[in-house]
Write an enzyme that holds these catalytic residues in place. Structure first.
Site, PDB file in Angstrom:
ATOM      1  N   LYS A  61       0.923  -1.128  -0.147  1.00 37.07           N
ATOM      2  CA  LYS A  61       0.064   0.088  -0.025  1.00 37.07           C
ATOM      3  C   LYS A  61       1.002   0.978   0.118  1.00 37.07           C
ATOM      4  O   LYS A  61       2.036   1.205   0.234  1.00 37.07           O
ATOM      5  CB  LYS A  61      -1.110   0.070   1.202  1.00 37.07           C
ATOM      6  CG  LYS A  61      -0.431  -0.033   2.471  1.00 37.07           C
ATOM      7  CD  LYS A  61       0.129   1.103   3.174  1.00 37.07           C
ATOM      8  CE  LYS A  61       0.721   1.537   4.455  1.00 37.07           C
ATOM      9  NZ  LYS A  61       1.339   2.725   4.966  1.00 37.07           N
ATOM     10  N   ASP A 120      -2.371  -1.346  11.012  1.00 39.03           N
ATOM     11  CA  ASP A 120      -2.790  -1.186   9.424  1.00 39.03           C
ATOM     12  C   ASP A 120      -3.064  -2.655   8.883  1.00 39.03           C
ATOM     13  O   ASP A 120      -3.491  -2.811   7.641  1.00 39.03           O
ATOM     14  CB  ASP A 120      -1.778  -0.405   8.734  1.00 39.03           C
ATOM     15  CG  ASP A 120      -0.167  -1.260   8.748  1.00 39.03           C
ATOM     16  OD1 ASP A 120      -0.056  -1.855   9.567  1.00 39.03           O
ATOM     17  OD2 ASP A 120       0.502  -0.580   8.023  1.00 39.03           O
TER      18      ASP A 120
END
Length: 311
Positions: A38, A171
């Site tokens: 990401k 995350d």
């Protein structure tokens, strides 16, 4: 029926892949899954919490750069004496630390607290740079949960998987679904932004990872929390030309001062015409969004890992 017995007769589809994973060396299967990286599009540190963590405002965007996970169930003759365990083998990019402390192993152990899993051997092939701010370790953990859930028919819902993932890292929860999302809280309060994929479709993403390791503690030490006038969720709705100066990464000032090479990389990407450039997470990877293919042979990128990825 035991978990292992159910597993031997399951056909399943992993993540967004349409292909049916084949059972290899029946009855022992070796399914696999790709774990994406990401980038952070904007990152504000909003406030320090009483528990020592920080509330963030950021947008997580999944990118087509993947680690690969393969899982093999150990035969009885393969297992050492003692309770079931996870043996991890790593290839590709080197990973620091003991394998027993790897998030992949911790994900297996987390599910073992609730489910009667057999011993497994996991092969992790690393392609996502480490210590880059690209979430590689978190993605590996989340996708381990997804893969074990599917292959052993644990029947955990996405929400339940997200809850498990959040216990492994702030995350990790994002990578259960891996869709563009606004993240608040410590990164675990997610609001999907699926239209962002359509906005960025057709662009080229350049990622440059210098040989610099930035510790999260070091990055946070130089940040003064503040609440931005415009959240990242609001800012990504602006035209690309207005992103600069609004979608900022709060860690850049500290990291650029300590590691000037990282700042020079961002400057080079902007000089080449990036629609938007930023450091990802707490670094040290820097990315640029382009409407054409940039030159990745510049001196600023020397000795760096570089990637050109179509979105």
């Amino acid at each position: 029926m035991t978990v292992l017995s159910r597993f031997r007769f399951i056909r399943f589809t992993i993540a967004n892949h349409d292909s049916i994973l084949s059972l290899m060396n029946t009855p022992v299967a070796c399914p696999s899954i790709d774990a994406c990286a990401k980038i952070n599009i904007g990152l504000h540190v909003v406030e320090r919490r009483k528990d020592g963590y920080h509330d963030l405002d950021t947008v997580f965007f999944p990118i087509p750069l993947f680690d690969r996970l393969e899982v093999r169930v150990c035969e009885s003759s393969d297992e050492n004496a003692g309770p079931p365990s996870c043996r991890l083998k790593i290839s590709g990019i080197a990973v620091d630390g003991a394998t027993d402390d790897n998030l992949v192993v911790r994900a297996y152990r987390l599910l073992r607290e609730t489910f009667d899993l057999p011993s497994v051997e996991v092969h992790l092939h690393k392609a996502i740079p480490t210590q880059a701010g690209m979430g590689g370790g978190s993605s590996d953990a989340a996708h381990t949960l997804v893969l074990l859930n599917r292959m052993f028919d644990l029947r955990l819902t996405d929400d339940e998987l997200i809850g498990h993932a959040a216990r492994l890292g702030a995350d990790c929860a994002f990578f259960i679904k891996s869709v563009p999302s606004h993240a608040a809280g410590i990164g675990d309060i997610l609001t999907p932004l699926p239209h962002l994929s359509r906005r960025l479709a057709g662009l080229t993403l350049a990622v440059v990872k210098p040989p610099v390791a930035v510790s999260t503690k070091e990055a946070y030490a130089g940040v003064t929390p503040h609440r931005p006038a415009m959240t990242c969720r609001e800012a990504v709705e602006l035209p690309f030309g207005q992103w600069k100066g609004v979608l900022e990464n709060a860690f850049e000032k500290t990291v650029f001062e300590r590691y000037p090479q990282v700042g020079r990389i961002k400057q080079a990407l902007e000089t080449q015409g990036a629609l938007f450039a930023s450091m990802s997470g707490s670094g040290s990877a820097v990315f640029g969004l382009f409407d054409r293919r940039p030159d990745m042979t510049l001196e600023a990128y020397a000795q760096c890992q570089t990637f050109l990825l179509p979105l």
